[in-house]
Every structure is written in C-alpha cells, then in structure tokens.
Write a protein that holds these residues in place. Sequence first.
Motif, PDB file in Angstrom:
ATOM      1  N   PRO A 128      37.998  55.392  65.859  1.00 58.51           N
ATOM      2  CA  PRO A 128      36.638  55.620  65.615  1.00 58.51           C
ATOM      3  C   PRO A 128      36.323  56.547  64.441  1.00 58.51           C
ATOM      4  N   VAL A 129      35.235  56.240  63.821  1.00 60.87           N
ATOM      5  CA  VAL A 129      34.727  56.941  62.522  1.00 60.87           C
ATOM      6  C   VAL A 129      33.300  57.215  62.967  1.00 60.87           C
ATOM      7  N   ASP A 130      32.783  58.458  63.071  1.00 58.68           N
ATOM      8  CA  ASP A 130      31.321  58.797  63.233  1.00 58.68           C
ATOM      9  C   ASP A 130      30.779  58.705  61.591  1.00 58.68           C
ATOM     10  N   ILE A 131      29.634  57.949  61.748  1.00 58.16           N
ATOM     11  CA  ILE A 131      28.716  58.042  60.151  1.00 58.16           C
ATOM     12  C   ILE A 131      27.294  58.620  60.596  1.00 58.16           C
ATOM     13  N   LYS A 132      26.971  59.271  59.637  1.00 56.40           N
ATOM     14  CA  LYS A 132      25.591  59.900  59.862  1.00 56.40           C
ATOM     15  C   LYS A 132      25.176  60.181  58.372  1.00 56.40           C
ATOM     16  N   VAL A 133      23.743  59.640  58.351  1.00 57.39           N
ATOM     17  CA  VAL A 133      22.948  59.808  56.919  1.00 57.39           C
ATOM     18  C   VAL A 133      21.594  60.690  57.440  1.00 57.39           C
ATOM     19  N   THR A 134      21.572  61.639  56.641  1.00 55.92           N
ATOM     20  CA  THR A 134      20.426  62.551  56.923  1.00 55.92           C
ATOM     21  C   THR A 134      19.366  62.217  55.654  1.00 55.92           C
ATOM     22  N   TYR A 135      18.108  62.037  56.069  1.00 57.25           N
ATOM     23  CA  TYR A 135      17.064  61.849  54.983  1.00 57.25           C
ATOM     24  C   TYR A 135      16.054  62.994  55.101  1.00 57.25           C
ATOM     25  N   ALA A 136      15.743  63.594  53.894  1.00 53.47           N
ATOM     26  CA  ALA A 136      14.650  64.602  53.615  1.00 53.47           C
ATOM     27  C   ALA A 136      13.642  63.481  53.350  1.00 53.47           C
ATOM     28  N   ILE A 137      12.342  63.978  54.038  1.00 56.11           N
ATOM     29  CA  ILE A 137      11.222  63.081  54.076  1.00 56.11           C
ATOM     30  C   ILE A 137       9.965  64.181  53.416  1.00 56.11           C
ATOM     31  N   GLU A 138       9.350  63.289  52.399  1.00 56.56           N
ATOM     32  CA  GLU A 138       8.216  63.930  51.778  1.00 56.56           C
ATOM     33  C   GLU A 138       7.054  62.921  51.644  1.00 56.56           C
ATOM     34  N   TYR A 139       5.879  63.328  51.585  1.00 54.91           N
ATOM     35  CA  TYR A 139       4.823  62.340  51.497  1.00 54.91           C
ATOM     36  C   TYR A 139       3.764  63.003  50.592  1.00 54.91           C
ATOM     37  N   ALA A 145      -3.210  65.479  49.814  1.00 56.46           N
ATOM     38  CA  ALA A 145      -2.183  66.132  50.746  1.00 56.46           C
ATOM     39  C   ALA A 145      -0.857  65.773  50.439  1.00 56.46           C
ATOM     40  N   THR A 146       0.121  66.848  50.347  1.00 59.39           N
ATOM     41  CA  THR A 146       1.465  66.579  50.140  1.00 59.39           C
ATOM     42  C   THR A 146       2.256  67.326  51.048  1.00 59.39           C
ATOM     43  N   GLY A 147       3.459  66.792  51.282  1.00 60.66           N
ATOM     44  CA  GLY A 147       4.314  67.901  52.169  1.00 60.66           C
ATOM     45  C   GLY A 147       5.616  67.414  52.510  1.00 60.66           C
ATOM     46  N   ASN A 148       6.153  67.959  53.486  1.00 61.16           N
ATOM     47  CA  ASN A 148       7.502  67.565  54.175  1.00 61.16           C
ATOM     48  C   ASN A 148       7.268  67.435  55.440  1.00 61.16           C
ATOM     49  N   LEU A 149       8.023  66.393  55.887  1.00 65.81           N
ATOM     50  CA  LEU A 149       8.052  66.072  57.458  1.00 65.81           C
ATOM     51  C   LEU A 149       9.761  66.599  57.791  1.00 65.81           C
ATOM     52  N   ASN A 150       9.855  66.656  59.136  1.00 62.15           N
ATOM     53  CA  ASN A 150      11.312  67.113  59.443  1.00 62.15           C
ATOM     54  C   ASN A 150      12.169  66.074  59.013  1.00 62.15           C
ATOM     55  N   THR A 151      13.612  66.472  58.701  1.00 62.17           N
ATOM     56  CA  THR A 151      14.521  65.619  58.306  1.00 62.17           C
ATOM     57  C   THR A 151      14.810  64.408  59.736  1.00 62.17           C
ATOM     58  N   HIS A 152      15.540  63.367  59.054  1.00 61.94           N
ATOM     59  CA  HIS A 152      15.726  62.352  59.982  1.00 61.94           C
ATOM     60  C   HIS A 152      17.233  62.036  59.839  1.00 61.94           C
ATOM     61  N   THR A 153      17.831  61.963  60.696  1.00 61.84           N
ATOM     62  CA  THR A 153      19.494  61.412  60.692  1.00 61.84           C
ATOM     63  C   THR A 153      19.598  60.198  61.670  1.00 61.84           C
ATOM     64  N   THR A 154      20.321  59.360  60.831  1.00 62.57           N
ATOM     65  CA  THR A 154      20.720  58.202  61.744  1.00 62.57           C
ATOM     66  C   THR A 154      22.440  58.457  61.884  1.00 62.57           C
ATOM     67  N   SER A 155      22.746  57.771  63.085  1.00 63.60           N
ATOM     68  CA  SER A 155      24.005  57.968  63.458  1.00 63.60           C
ATOM     69  C   SER A 155      24.617  56.968  64.140  1.00 63.60           C
ATOM     70  N   THR A 156      26.040  56.614  64.056  1.00 62.35           N
ATOM     71  CA  THR A 156      26.500  55.363  64.814  1.00 62.35           C
ATOM     72  C   THR A 156      28.141  55.552  64.451  1.00 62.35           C
ATOM     73  N   THR A 157      28.677  54.986  65.190  1.00 62.32           N
ATOM     74  CA  THR A 157      30.397  55.113  65.322  1.00 62.32           C
ATOM     75  C   THR A 157      30.714  53.543  64.956  1.00 62.32           C
ATOM     76  N   THR A 158      31.648  53.555  63.900  1.00 63.60           N
ATOM     77  CA  THR A 158      32.367  52.458  63.647  1.00 63.60           C
ATOM     78  C   THR A 158      34.038  52.541  64.037  1.00 63.60           C
ATOM     79  N   THR A 159      34.718  51.689  63.627  1.00 66.04           N
ATOM     80  CA  THR A 159      36.129  51.728  63.970  1.00 66.04           C
ATOM     81  C   THR A 159      36.902  51.124  62.784  1.00 66.04           C
TER      82      THR A 159
END
Length: 176
Positions: A128-139, A145-159
């Motif tokens: 098993p290998v855990d995979i994550k990607v974290t996104y910084a979010i701007e608008y 109006a401009t700003g940042n939202l909370n980061t968002h992380t996707t995660s999954t496990t592959t083999t």
Amino acid sequence: MPAGSAAPEPVIDGATLARAAWDAVTIPTATIGYNPMYGSMQATIVGWDTWVWATGDTPKEVRVTATAGPVTATITATASMLTLQPKDGVAKCTGFGIPWSEDNDRIGTDCVIIFDRSSAHFKDNTTPVDIKVTYAIEYTATDGATGNLNTHTTSTTTTIPVAEIQTIIVRPTDEQ
C-alpha cells in the motif's frame, strides 16, 4: 419601492459566491504511474529508485467560475506536489514526478520511492502507498473581493507490487 414593482435581485458579494462555488467542487483523488515494472505482476524492485508520477487524472490546478447577478467569482486551487507514504519504504517527492522514459532517465525525476522489502507479506502481494495532494485555494471577484479559503487535501491509497531479486555471489575458482 413603488407599489407593483418587482423587488430588486439580492446581490451576493464575491466572497460568499466564491465559498458557495467552492463547496460545489469535487477534486478527483490522485492516480500515479511508476517504473520499473518487471514481469507479469509489473513489480518494482526492492532497493531500487522507483520513479513515481501523477497521471493525467491528477489535477495540478482546478479553476472554477461562478456568477450570481452582476458578480462573478473565480476560484483557483493550486497544488505543488504529491505526498507519498509507502508502508515499507521511503518516498522523496518535491513535485508531481516525471514519467519514466529513456530520455527522461538522463534528466531524473522529482518523485522517487525506495522500497525496503518485497510485498510478499501483504494481501494480494502488493504494498500500500498513501497518496495525498494539498491545494491552496485563492479567489477573486468582480466586486473587488479577493482572498484565500482553507486548503483542501485529497487522499487515497493505491498498491504497488514489490519484488526482490535474489543473487548468489560465487568466488571465482581456478577451474576453467
């Protein structure tokens, strides 16, 4: 308001519109490719640099635009790298990896796993290998109006199947 007139459309501010638009977005989890892939199991090898890269299904950037009345908000989610954690090994990843090819082999990659042992002790003989990607979010929005939202992380496990190569070292003899 004069009698019989329709009420004015409520104006949604850019920050609220951006948050609402982001809540409707689904970012797919990362998928990866790897090399080497040896034999019918397409296994990598214990102790070797296993190149890993994000496949085309893994977005590095996601852009969403939403409009409500006169206001438009654009949200941009940007990621800089994969985060990999193999169950038996060490990963070093500072980007999204480079697909292996003979030409790319001379250049090198920014995403490698070195496995410590074979997958023989895991279910289905894969590690098993855990995979994550974290996104910084701007608008940004047309109302300024401009700003940042909370980061968002996707995660999954592959083999990944991991094999080991057995060697026998024999001393040379005088026999010919």
